[in-house]
Design a protein around this motif. Structure first.
Motif, PDB file in Angstrom:
ATOM      1  N   ASN A 167       0.837  -1.195   0.000  1.00  0.00           N
ATOM      2  CA  ASN A 167       0.000   0.000   0.000  1.00  0.00           C
ATOM      3  C   ASN A 167       0.876   1.250   0.000  1.00  0.00           C
ATOM      4  N   PRO A 168       0.826   2.052  -1.073  1.00  0.00           N
ATOM      5  CA  PRO A 168       1.681   3.255  -1.108  1.00  0.00           C
ATOM      6  C   PRO A 168       1.386   4.245   0.013  1.00  0.00           C
ATOM      7  N   LEU A 169       0.173   4.228   0.564  1.00  0.00           N
ATOM      8  CA  LEU A 169      -0.157   5.162   1.636  1.00  0.00           C
ATOM      9  C   LEU A 169       0.477   4.760   2.959  1.00  0.00           C
ATOM     10  N   LEU A 170       1.155   3.602   3.000  1.00  0.00           N
ATOM     11  CA  LEU A 170       1.932   3.245   4.184  1.00  0.00           C
ATOM     12  C   LEU A 170       3.319   3.875   4.146  1.00  0.00           C
ATOM     13  N   SER A 171       3.660   4.523   3.024  1.00  0.00           N
ATOM     14  CA  SER A 171       4.937   5.236   2.915  1.00  0.00           C
ATOM     15  C   SER A 171       4.709   6.694   3.321  1.00  0.00           C
ATOM     16  N   ASN A 172       5.589   7.571   2.886  1.00  0.00           N
ATOM     17  CA  ASN A 172       5.422   8.994   3.195  1.00  0.00           C
ATOM     18  C   ASN A 172       4.399   9.672   2.293  1.00  0.00           C
ATOM     19  N   LEU A 173       3.935   8.992   1.233  1.00  0.00           N
ATOM     20  CA  LEU A 173       2.958   9.580   0.318  1.00  0.00           C
ATOM     21  C   LEU A 173       1.623   9.733   1.034  1.00  0.00           C
ATOM     22  N   ALA A 174       0.967  10.865   0.857  1.00  0.00           N
ATOM     23  CA  ALA A 174      -0.261  11.124   1.617  1.00  0.00           C
ATOM     24  C   ALA A 174      -1.172  12.059   0.831  1.00  0.00           C
ATOM     25  N   VAL A 175      -2.461  11.971   1.151  1.00  0.00           N
ATOM     26  CA  VAL A 175      -3.465  12.900   0.644  1.00  0.00           C
ATOM     27  C   VAL A 175      -4.211  13.482   1.835  1.00  0.00           C
ATOM     28  N   LYS A 176      -4.897  14.581   1.622  1.00  0.00           N
ATOM     29  CA  LYS A 176      -5.670  15.190   2.703  1.00  0.00           C
ATOM     30  C   LYS A 176      -6.964  14.409   2.884  1.00  0.00           C
ATOM     31  N   ASP A 177      -7.183  13.899   4.087  1.00  0.00           N
ATOM     32  CA  ASP A 177      -8.354  13.065   4.344  1.00  0.00           C
ATOM     33  C   ASP A 177      -8.779  13.223   5.802  1.00  0.00           C
ATOM     34  N   THR A 178      -9.881  13.925   5.999  1.00  0.00           N
ATOM     35  CA  THR A 178     -10.481  14.035   7.336  1.00  0.00           C
ATOM     36  C   THR A 178     -11.911  13.498   7.321  1.00  0.00           C
ATOM     37  N   VAL A 179     -12.233  12.715   6.287  1.00  0.00           N
ATOM     38  CA  VAL A 179     -13.604  12.232   6.088  1.00  0.00           C
ATOM     39  C   VAL A 179     -13.711  10.788   6.557  1.00  0.00           C
ATOM     40  N   THR A 180     -14.775  10.456   7.272  1.00  0.00           N
ATOM     41  CA  THR A 180     -14.968   9.100   7.782  1.00  0.00           C
ATOM     42  C   THR A 180     -15.591   8.193   6.716  1.00  0.00           C
ATOM     43  N   PRO A 181     -15.356   6.883   6.802  1.00  0.00           N
ATOM     44  CA  PRO A 181     -15.991   5.941   5.879  1.00  0.00           C
ATOM     45  C   PRO A 181     -17.522   5.949   6.004  1.00  0.00           C
ATOM     46  N   VAL A 182     -18.176   5.447   4.973  1.00  0.00           N
ATOM     47  CA  VAL A 182     -19.640   5.450   4.899  1.00  0.00           C
ATOM     48  C   VAL A 182     -20.142   4.025   4.690  1.00  0.00           C
TER      49      VAL A 182
END
Length: 602
Positions: A167-182
């Motif tokens: 999973n690339p998001l386990l590295s330093n790569l990131a996006v802005k996400d403050t939204v909860t799952p639905v």
């Protein structure tokens, strides 16, 4: 004590999950927004990376995310399209796919191979590991596009030194996400032939009745017997409307964790586990639900924990959905014992539904396929039974997943070869062949059942069909056009490898494709050329057969399967004020056509 801490860290963080240097450069300048995330459901596998949005446009720069060497260049008709593989100094890899084009150096390499070594082939795959072609972090290696499958976007992967996607998001790569799952809905599956949900043998989908803060409440579910829960849930992020896979799912009963998965990584050899982890509702083809039970026996790659528990347990079930950044939602599903006064039969008009072991005929009637004394034995080695003498070719076989089978119809008109490990579990396989009104139709299994290997089929052609040209097998799916299956005639037998179960028909396709008027286009590199659209309503275009010339000069016929178009491509090629355009192409049934055009550039 300091050295003990260091040793603990080294053993707790295996190198094949995240490389020692986990600093990656965001791979494009289109922005830090995603259209898809790691581990999502695809047609036959899990999604192996991130899809980065390019806002419907092509031509954004693609950067090497780390230092390394060019490992491979790939161009495919579908799938990844034009892709670059880079191997890094720590043995890990990054992959960049669906590109419009490579950078000048890589494009020159690819063009030379396709023209000089592969006879103007559009597709190719070549390793460059031994050539040690250096790539520096931040180098422009290509430009975003839409080759392969899907609209314009960049598919980006990180793979460890075992070539397993992580999973690339386990590295330093990131996006802005403050939204909860639905949570959209919950599916409750009866797990035995006698189990029921709300008075029905069919799996039941329930929807939210209330949402308070980040908790979604569902109505009480009434069950009798063993059952399993599956969740239809998605994640979101700031500033976009896309729906993503949820990173972490847990099933909890009265404070006890029954199931826990995390989308960390998977092995491509286990990608087919998608079929038993992601399932559709009854009468749906969309695999929207993630099973929260029974995954350990399949070696589910995302499984973190699965506890042994009685599938008849009832109480307050909670499903916890959490994304990469800790945003969390909870679904609450009360499950209670069904009594006669609780029965609430489904009012939906479901068709009969197959499982591995029984057929659900309606809300209150099941047919157990495991009874050894029902029907008429035809082949005892495969427990193959004739269901009725009125239609002796209609048979049902009881097949173990770890054995090889050769199933022959009682009239010897059809033979099916099934390798071991074709199916995930023991199941019952329907087989039928009919020739009615000059139409040869075949049924092998039902679409609800899944296979991970192709089945080899041999069909004896009726006398009236013997000697006919362009005969092929086609698969029928509800609401879709017939789908061509690669097949061939040997003597009086039609042979094919079928990729999935269902209904099939033998058809004769003697109509060639239609070639449309050429269109003048400008490619991303500034080259002017022509695109020609083609149509074939039955068998589809055989893109590898295409011969494309302009002014007598042969070019590479770059094919876009989504609109059946060919684009003439050749390095250092320039159009004239008047251009003679020639395209020859075949459909998959072997019907060739060609057409010439004279086009003036104004």
């Amino acid at each position: 004590m300091k050295y003990l801490s260091l040793l603990f860290f080294l053993f707790a963080c295996p190198l094949n999950l995240i490389s020692q240097d986990s600093t990656y450069l965001w791979p494009t300048n289109s922005g830090k927004f995603l259209s898809s995330t790691f581990g999502e459901t695809r047609s036959a596998h899990f999604h192996a990376g991130l899809d980065i949005k390019t806002w419907g446009r092509e031509g954004y720069k693609v950067f090497a995310s780390k230092d390394g060497f060019l490992d491979k260049l790939l161009i495919t008709n579908k799938g990844y399209g034009k892709a670059i593989y880079i191997k890094h100094h720590d043995g890990s890899y990054t992959v960049y796919a669906h590109l419009q084009r490579f950078n000048e150096q890589f494009q020159g390499i690819a063009d030379s191979i396709r023209v000089n070594e592969l006879n103007y082939s559009y597709t190719f795959e070549q390793s460059f590991e031994d050539q040690r072609i250096k790539v520096k972090k931040g180098d422009i290696i290509g430009y975003t596009g839409s080759t392969g499958i899907g609209p314009p976007h960049l598919h980006f992967e990180i793979r460890n030194n075992l070539n397993q996607p992580i999973n690339p998001l386990l590295s330093n790569l990131a996006v802005k996400d403050t939204v909860t799952p639905v949570f959209s809905s919950i599916l409750i599956e009866p797990l035995t032939v006698k189990s029921s949900v709300s008075g029905s043998f069919f799996p039941q989908e329930v929807h939210p009745i209330n949402i308070i803060n980040d908790t979604t409440y569902f109505d009480t579910v009434f069950v009798d017997g063993d059952f399993g829960l599956s969740a239809n849930v998605y994640d979101q992020a700031n500033s976009v409307n896309n729906k993503y896979a949820v990173y972490e799912l847990m099933l909890i009963l009265e404070g006890r964790t029954l199931y826990h998965e995390k989308l960390d990584r998977f092995d491509f050899a286990k990608a087919y586990n998608m079929f038993v982890n992601r399932i559709p509702a009854v009468n749906s083809g969309k695999r929207d639900f993630q099973r929260l039970f029974g995954q350990q026996k399949f070696g589910h790659p995302f499984l973190f924990e699965e506890s042994q528990f009685s599938a008849t347990e009832q109480g307050r079930f909670e499903v916890v959905a959490r994304d990469y950044y800790g945003n969390q939602s909870v679904a609450v599903i009360p499950v209670v014992k069904e009594t006669r006064t609780d029965l609430r039969y489904s009012h939906k008009n479901f068709n009969k539904h197959w499982t591995n072991n029984w057929i659900i005929r309606n809300d209150t009637l099941n047919l157990d396929l495991r009874k050894p004394d029902q029907w008429i034995t035809w082949d005892s080695t495969a427990s193959q039974k004739i269901v009725t003498l009125e239609d002796p070719n209609f048979t049902i076989s009881r097949l173990s997943s770890d054995k090889h089978y050769s199933l022959t119809s009682p009239d010897y008109e059809i033979k099916v070869e099934i390798d071991s490990k074709t199916f995930f579990e023991t199941l019952s396989l329907l087989q039928d062949v009919q020739y009615i009104n000059d139409t040869l139709s075949i049924q092998i299994g039902v679409p609800e059942l899944v296979n991970r290997k192709n089945l080899f089929v041999q069909v004896q052609l009726p006398t009236i069909m013997q000697g006919m040209d362009h005969l092929n097998l086609y698969q029928f799916r509800k609401g879709e056009e017939p789908s061509f299956i690669d097949s061939w005639v040997s003597g009086t037998t039609l042979n094919a490898e079928i990729p999935s179960l269902g209904n099939f028909i033998v058809l004769n396709d003697s109509l060639p494709p239609v070639i449309r008027e050429p269109e003048l286009v400008t490619l991303g590199n500034g080259m002017q050329t022509y695109t020609v659209k083609t149509d074939d309503n039955l068998s589809g275009i055989d893109f590898e057969s295409a011969l494309f010339k302009i002014n007598g000069i042969r070019g590479i016929p770059e094919y876009d399967y989504e609109n059946n178009s060919f684009t003439f491509y050749l390095p250092e090629f320039y159009l004239e004020p008047e251009n003679k355009i020639y395209l020859k192409v075949s459909d998959k049934a072997g019907n060739f056509t060609d057409k010439s055009f004279l086009h003036h550039i104004k």
